[in-house]
Design an enzyme around this catalytic site. Structure first.
Site, mmCIF file in Angstrom:
data_model
loop_
_atom_site.group_PDB
_atom_site.id
_atom_site.type_symbol
_atom_site.label_atom_id
_atom_site.label_comp_id
_atom_site.label_asym_id
_atom_site.label_seq_id
_atom_site.Cartn_x
_atom_site.Cartn_y
_atom_site.Cartn_z
ATOM 1 C CB CYS A 1 -15.029 -12.302 -66.951
ATOM 2 S SG CYS A 1 -15.890 -12.081 -68.527
ATOM 3 C CD GLU B 1 -16.696 -15.125 -70.986
ATOM 4 O OE1 GLU B 1 -15.735 -14.940 -70.208
ATOM 5 O OE2 GLU B 1 -17.771 -14.533 -70.902
#
Length: 518
Positions: A315, A282
């Site tokens: 993010c 991720e």
């Protein structure tokens, strides 16, 4: 609100990050958890835990070296191979429940610790930093232990017709190396450990060295408050990238579960190839907030300001804002005013939205990115530098101004590279097709958002976006039951949901013949 001691007459006592750091240091766990034992590094090595809000050293943490990491990996291997952890579902449910209770008992200590070592504003701990994941990150995968389809039958087919039976069995992968970041450490740790452990794996957790204490606290709770067999959970902080890299090369590790930068994710994937490790990555993002021409500007501004939360260290933050040309000047003016009014400062204070960046190095990277945008011809409508209006106790911290950038196109570095700071670039578009094209013109594909007066139109745009998660008109995709992850350079695999649970499992197919007449 963060308080110290009993409230004084007239209300709670607000405290600063200086005091929060002192409280966190007094309650911190500096030791690693390896093979069921709380230990220092074999060599006695330690590294400093530095407050991003003040620049002061909070304290020290054991720093694993090669021998310690090898011990942790060996312990996890033995716990998987030699105990019944991988097959004993009742034990797994009990242990996860015990850990849930232990974390809840120390919830406020965790909150203090996060503010101190992460530098996250206290308001974020009431959301994704702590309260949200503590609600369901362990509970959801624990429920899946009973609800998941661990086996299924396929009857008939093949050479033996109706006598042929196949059983498809889901089994844990083995030893999982969980490598976690500094920006939302508790959230990521729990959403990795929950499904990995519920699925029957053992884990070596390597937390980010900027934020080790929340992980070492969890290690202490595992050792002191749960029935996890020794070696099932190991917590191994280290200040050495070389030591951390052993998790990518050691053949006893079966899977890497990593959240962090795209560059490091690619490095770990390459290192894991020789031993054919399963990898969940991720990674970074440069997500787009698409504002269609029928959007209500009043609903757009809060979404834009969301980039500032936790100083942009997320993010999934929508750091590119795409605005229809008919609204562009109006939206730029409104967003600029909103960014200029954002509260920057001490993360311990309840009104703060933008706290510090995690390190002095990250602050410099953000300032360098803004400077490059200026060289590329960008206009900085607000911000663009260090934030210096700070009380004496915070002047060693890592603060930058919330910044709005216009005057570049989507090919500019500021529109293509993940900056990881409170920086928003606003880009114009002419119609829905161009908005989709610009949004998809990125190496990343992690998240995004669409705002429109028409839910149908917004959904149509959202379905065309090449991204792993997207919000429509303020809709939230986050949750332990919802898969999260990215397309393209934002990684592969998914965290959370059935998809996230399944990636910690192997699939075995067993074929057999029923006796004649059965």
């Amino acid at each position: 609100m963060v308080t110290v001691g009993p409230p004084k007459e007239g209300g709670d006592v607000k405290v600063t990050s200086v005091e929060i750091g002192e409280r966190a240091a007094a309650a911190a766990e500096p030791r690693m958890l390896i093979d069921g034992k709380l230990v220092a590094a074999a060599s006695g090595a330690e590294f400093d835990n530095v407050s991003p809000a003040t620049g002061r050293v909070l304290g020290t943490t054991a720093s694993a070296e090669d021998i310690d990491m090898g011990w942790a990996i060996g312990a996890a291997r033995r716990a998987f191979d030699d105990t019944d952890w991988s097959t004993n579902r009742e034990l797994r449910k009990r242990c996860l429940g015990q850990l849930q209770s232990a974390l809840e008992d120390e919830k406020e200590e965790l909150r203090t610790e996060l503010i101190a070592e992460v530098g996250c504003p206290v308001m974020t701990t009431q959301l994704a930093q702590l309260d949200w994941p503590l609600t369901d990150a362990l509970r959801y995968p624990a429920r899946l232990i009973d609800e998941f389809e661990w086996e299924r039958l396929i009857e008939g087919g093949g050479l033996f017709g109706d006598r042929n039976v196949r059983t498809v069995v889901k089994e844990p992968i083995g030893v999982v190396a969980a490598i976690t970041p500094s920006n939302f450490p508790v959230e990521v740790i729990l959403n990795k450990l929950g499904p990995a452990l519920a699925a029957g794996n053992t884990v070596v957790l390597k937390p980010d060295p900027h934020t080790p204490w929340n992980a070492t606290r969890l290690g202490r709770l595992v050792a002191e408050r749960t029935d996890f067999p020794a070696g099932v959970v190991n917590v191994v902080p280290t200040g050495s990238n070389e030591v951390a890299g052993l998790l990518g090369t050691d053949p006893r590790v079966d899977m890497i579960s990593f959240t962090g930068s795209t560059a490091v994710g690619k490095l770990l994937a390459r290192r894991g190839v020789d031993t054919m490790k399963r990898t969940f990555l991720e990674l970074g993002g440069k997500s787009a907030l698409i504002v269609l021409d029928d959007a209500d500007p009043a609903k757009v501004i809060p979404a834009a300001v969301g980039v500032c939360v936790h100083a942009g260290q997320a993010c999934a933050a929508t750091t590119r804002m795409l605005v229809h040309t008919s609204m562009f000047d109006e939206i730029v003016a409104a967003v600029t005013a909103a960014f200029a009014a954002v509260t920057v400062g001490d993360p311990a204070l309840p009104q703060t939205l933008v706290g510090p960046l995690i390190s002095a190095e990250q602050k410099q990277r953000v300032l360098d990115a803004v400077a490059q945008a200026r060289r590329d011809g960008a206009e900085i409508t607000t911000g663009g530098g260090e934030y210096e209006d700070l009380p004496p106790g915070l002047r060693g911290g890592n603060y930058v101004q919330p910044t709005v950038i216009v005057g570049v196109d989507n090919s500019a570095a500021i529109a293509q590279h993940e900056v990881f700071g409170p920086i928003l670039v606003i880009l114009p578009f002419g119609d829905d097709n161009e908005a989709v094209r610009i949004a998809n013109d990125s190496a990343f594909g992690l998240a995004g958002a669409v705002v429109s007066a028409s839910a149908e139109r917004a959904m149509a745009v959202a379905r065309r976006a090449r991204t792993g998660a997207i919000g429509v008109n303020g809709g939230m995709y986050y949750g332990a039951d919802a898969p999260f992850g990215g397309y393209k350079s934002s990684g592969w695999g998914r965290q959370c949901g059935i998809e996230g649970f399944s990636q910690y499992l192997e699939t075995k197919t067993i074929g057999y013949r029923k006796p004649r007449g059965a």
